[in-house]
Design an enzyme around this catalytic site. Structure first.
Site, short mmCIF file in Angstrom:
data_model
loop_
_atom_site.label_atom_id
_atom_site.label_comp_id
_atom_site.label_asym_id
_atom_site.label_seq_id
_atom_site.Cartn_x
_atom_site.Cartn_y
_atom_site.Cartn_z
N ARG A 31 -8.23 -7.96 -7.14
CA ARG A 31 -9.09 -8.95 -7.27
C ARG A 31 -10.65 -9.00 -7.39
NH1 ARG A 31 -11.58 -7.68 -2.46
NH2 ARG A 31 -10.27 -6.49 -0.89
N HIS A 87 -14.37 -0.13 9.90
CA HIS A 87 -13.60 -0.07 8.70
C HIS A 87 -14.03 -1.24 7.68
CE1 HIS A 87 -11.45 3.32 10.43
NE2 HIS A 87 -10.83 2.19 11.60
N LYS A 145 0.83 -1.10 0.01
CA LYS A 145 -0.15 0.01 -0.05
C LYS A 145 1.02 1.26 0.09
CE LYS A 145 -3.53 -2.61 0.01
NZ LYS A 145 -3.95 -3.13 -1.28
N GLU A 181 -1.70 7.56 7.67
CA GLU A 181 -2.46 8.37 6.78
C GLU A 181 -3.44 9.46 7.64
OE1 GLU A 181 -5.25 6.23 4.01
OE2 GLU A 181 -3.40 6.12 2.88
#
Lengths: 494, 161, 494, 161
Positions: C292, C234, C116, C199
């Protein structure tokens, strides 16, 4: 919008209408006959009212009882479904006279389209092509004379009828009187009216119909065609849209003709204009207009993305149909197979009994509108339609593969069904080519039940041996499905 | 070892626990019953995985395998019913329904194929035809009468030819 | 085209992939762990191979075992589904090294998007907007310093992760170290890699993702967005398309950005580019790309009329994706609710047990992708997703009404589900307005289970009294559903 | 007359055949059981049609009505489990899972809310917090161990304050 709707029908269509009502926040009332006390359609409604004996005339065709049930339950509107009272103008008027809303076309349009002989003449005057034929015949000798003039083969139809009931093909003069007699009996029993008409039989013709939809404010569109040429005994068993044989030009011309036909009789709500198409000449003929929701409406729903039953209700409540002709779009391909309790090996003789095991297919693009549940009974009183299996896919060949895979997953034990027959029709090269005409099933398609494979005999033997040795039946509990209604209730009530 | 007959197909089967030896059409197969759920069985037939749905129904058994459904009549019943079809002098209702028309009376001579009676069931007409040239012995149901499946409707006998 | 495909997954997605294969005429092989011996996905496949113990590492995450099962059964290709090995580049490479086809993107693209931290930098270089953050941190003091510089609230994410696993919001500096520790544990256990990144947390942001689809011949398009802002912990629980807040301009810009993101890494097959959108500024940020099939792919299928799983297989077999960007059209509105075995009243704690009763909704426009059957067991070994309920309707409000009606028909006994919670989310004015952001469920939506109504107590009392007086349990037979697998088999095997 | 307790809701019920009198919150209602299918009941409650789905599950019963599902604990069990929650000095696993971290040893002093142990179940972390200020008596499970629902994990007692 209505707060309560009575559904004057049974089976899959009553279940389907109840779901539309639920989504619109409308309370539903089912009606049922003594034979349907435990039927699925009574379970999905908010209320259920017993209206009479098992014979349709005592219950589902009994106008007084149906309206009384609506008054009793404070229903504000009645949805008639298809069949039964759906195309009965007297019923529609009686509903209105009782201060309720009839969810369907105006009684005047039902009446105008209900007389098949009269409506043909009317459509001819409006400029639509019609099939040559003879109406308003009385004596046997009138019929014989008219038939001789037209030539054979010809078709006998019930003037008041629809849906193929009472329809007979006569190929030689010698059979005419016997077939007339039989058609009269069926017509009288099904429609209470034994008038008949004759029509030229167009060989290798296709049955293509257009869905029309209009509101009470004068707006009327068509929602494209349905190809319904796969028929047995003049009743449809597979329907699809788009029609594999219709050119864009012919689609446009026929669509316009359908809107004209509906407009001539001041039609609103859902209706279907049926045409015969002669593929040799690309000529189409107005056949009749069905002033109600059609059995096969679901393929149009999947093709256009519109919920026709919800729109029927909204239009009956006075809403405007918001789509112009150019707003209605098609996507992909939709096919329906009608799952009947009938034995294709014995001339499609209806099959009755308890549903010992029922496994219904499910998956992306698969819709099943079913009127039965495991443990339920299929009686001889009503139409043997168990369910409609409908699929939607990107194109015709994907749709065929999808419905074939779904049919393979469909297990019905307790009544004989046409599932294996449908599989063989779907796999036939003529069907795959899309070149099937209305006479195809009976004249060109040769069907025999498959030989029993060794696997089935072995499975039966293992199950049987196990039942013998254990003393209890291996699969016996399928007869007392815990989710099947009422089986256990009997013990419980004692 | 048990010898079973489904329709005219004889099956010989021997069990030992979950394993079975099955003989059919002179072929011998090894079968393992992997799982059995009421109504659903998973079998290994000569090592090949086969799912079958089975429902007993009186003298019949319904079996679905490979997407096809069969109603198998167990031996004795099947034999009897086949016999009665051929040689019978009794016509019974093929399904429940209502008598719509009776075209003959006791004593009438009839020819093979002639329509003797018309039933209505599920909105469909069912015509009962004479199975041979013969004479009506008795008519057991009248117009408008509701009849059950297998209910006797007409007796007739072969005409001496 | 492949003749046999092995499905390296379980639950609803394995069932869904098997159906796609069936429709394409492909033989299917299921794999299962010891805990899944009787699971639905083993029943719908043509073959089923036991690959190991109940712990994912012993079975569904065991690369060697999965590939051995494929070789054993002569499978030519492997579909990984989502989760498990689906985004594992080593697995994709091992599949290829074994001479089989991996149904998914090239391993290089999985690897590029799998990190990521790395992928964010790469997308930034390609001109995509990214959320400010800090990657490649090592010591706790690095994290503390970076966090101080960014300010709170902030998000901790697993570098190797996806699907919200290991993601944690930190609102104050004092919690940072404990949350880092917890995130590392989850990341290590879920992805075998405990690297984390920080983040900036954008408040009231929306999670909007774009489906992309490409073939091996360089053709790449997007299939519009999915709005996934309704999340708990989340993880998404409701997804829909179109997004109620996206303007046509923003849709076009984000769609183009999604295609650029996929193109940069040489992507083909199905993938999803996730964005955060700040509704205050209409600014969007690249979040990550999931290499995916997504759980929520079905809403895109209903919106576009395309079968994504069939296309995944066809593209893996080398076919061209035949649709240009302008050929892909949207129709109506689609919503998905994820049905989880979890207790919203106890912080969404997973619930395990046997499915005593399971009634699943059905009707026009309703699709249910279910991984369980009545009588089955929900174990603690795997994700608690039981099924996905997906609807399609003419517009957003009809779709909401449709899914509400369907949820009302959904009966699950034996495990606690989030069905009632979903109903309350759907009925909430914020959801109905379409103004929900990712933090909404946890910060703004106040939920309490409904009080038990008198009807429920009365029904329980009548059932209980009946069980007491009859000596047998009224509803007890629901525990031995004849159609539920294996319950009776036990007795039978003895 | 039977007196039943679901959670803390007492229901008094008397039957005569298919008819029942039910007293609940001091209100008396007339109930008729129209149909009962295993798992599904159709009731008339003061004349109103109510469909309910019911599944017994040990000391609980699952009921769905009006589209909502409730798990009702039958009286005694419910009372006991509530009590043990408040006064207990034993922490048990809320569901089956695996122990990921053990943060305390026997003898440690702990403060209310402190994380004592971390379980993983269904890919989710579950943290066990100290229910009060106290001291650990014993730790009954170690890292990596698989535990069953309700399995004892930690004993602790209140600190004398």
């Amino acid at each position: 919008m209505f707060s309560t709707i009575l559904i004057a029908n049974r089976g899959e269509i009553a279940v389907r209408i109840a779901r539309a009502c639920k989504e619109l926040g409308i309370h539903t009332v089912a009606v049922y006959s003594e034979a349907d006390r435990h039927a699925l359609h009574t379970q999905v409604a908010d209320e259920a009212v017993l209206i009479g004996g098992p014979q349709p005339g005592e219950s589902y065709l009994n106008i007084e009882r149906v309206i009384a049930a609506a008054k009793e339950t404070d229903a504000e509107a009645i949805h008639p479904g298809y069949g039964f009272l759906s195309e009965n103008a007297e019923f529609a008027e009686a509903v209105q006279a009782a201060g309720l809303t009839f969810i369907g076309p105006p009684p005047s349009a039902i009446r105008a389209m209900g007389d098949k002989a009269e409506s043909k003449l009317r459509m001819q005057r409006a400029g639509l092509p019609i099939i040559p034929g003879a109406q308003n015949l009385n004596s046997d000798s009138d019929f014989v004379a008219a038939a001789r003039a037209m030539g054979f083969p010809l078709l006998i139809k019930a003037s008041a009828g629809g849906g193929g009931k009472g329809m007979r093909t006569v190929t030689e003069a010698g059979d005419l009187l016997e077939e007339l007699e039989a058609a009269r009996r069926v017509a009288l029993s099904a429609f209470g009216d034994d008038r008949l008409l004759l029509e030229k039989y167009i060989e290798a013709a296709q049955h293509i119909e257009f869905q029309v939809f209009g509101d009470q404010h004068g707006h009327l569109v068509h929602l494209f065609e349905r190809e319904c040429s796969v028929q047995r005994r003049h009743q449809k068993i597979i329907e699809e849209t788009p029609s594999p044989l219709l050119t864009p030009e012919l689609r446009e011309k026929m669509g316009q003709a359908a809107v004209i036909a509906a407009g001539v009789v001041g039609y609103y709500n859902a209706g279907t204009v049926e045409f015969l198409v002669d593929p040799a000449t690309s000529q189409f003929y107005f056949l009749e207009m069905n002033a109600r929701l059609q059995v096969e409406h679901a393929v149009t729903e999947l093709l256009t993305g519109l919920d026709l039953v919800q729109w029927q209700i909204r239009i009956a409540a006075g809403e405007r149909f918001p789509f112009q002709q150019e707003d209605v779009t098609r996507r992909g391909h939709a096919i329906e197979c009608r799952i009947y309790a009938e034995d294709p090996a014995s001339g499609f003789l209806p099959s009755t009994g308890g549903l010992l095991q029922l496994l219904e297919p499910r998956g992306p693009g698969i819709r099943l509108d079913s009127g039965v549940a495991a443990g339920g009974e299929v009686s001889h009183y009503y139409d043997p339609l168990l369910a409609k299996l409908i699929v939607h896919a990107e194109d015709r060949s994907s749709a065929i593969r999808r419905i074939q895979a779904a049919l393979r997953d469909y297990v019905v034990h307790g009544v004989v069904t046409n599932i294996d027959f449908l599989q063989d029709v779907l796999a036939d090269p003529d069907f795959q080519d899309g070149s099937v005409s209305t006479g195809w099933v009976e004249s060109l398609f040769e069907w025999r039940p498959s030989a029993v494979p060794a696997d089935a005999l072995i499975a039966a033997a293992v199950a049987e041996l196990n039942a013998l040795s254990s003393g209890s039946q291996l699969a016996g509990a399928a007869e007392t499905d815990p989710f099947s209604p009422w089986k256990s209730a009997k013990g419980f009530r004692n | 070892m048990s010898r079973l007959l489904f329709g005219d197909a004889p099956v010989e089967i021997t069990s030992s626990g979950r394993a079975y030896s099955v003989s059919l059409d002179d072929r011998l197969g090894q079968v393992e019953l992997v799982e059995a759920d009421q109504g659903r069985m998973l079998l290994l037939i000569d090592g090949r995985r086969v799912v079958a749905y089975v429902s007993p129904d009186g003298s019949s058994v319904w079996v679905t395998t490979g997407g096809r459904t069969f109603r198998l009549k167990k031996s004795i019943t099947a034999a009897r019913s086949a016999a009665s079809h051929d040689a019978s002098s009794e016509l019974a209702a093929p399904m429940p329904g209502q008598v719509r028309a009776v075209n003959v009376n006791a004593g009438d001579a009839v020819t093979k194929g002639q329509v003797l009676m018309v039933l209505e069931a599920m909105k469909m007409e069912i015509r009962l035809h004479a199975p041979f040239d013969g004479q009506i012995s008795s008519v057991e149901a009248g117009v408008g009468q509701t009849v059950e499946r297998e209910q006797l409707l007409i007796r007739l006998h072969r005409r001496d030819s």
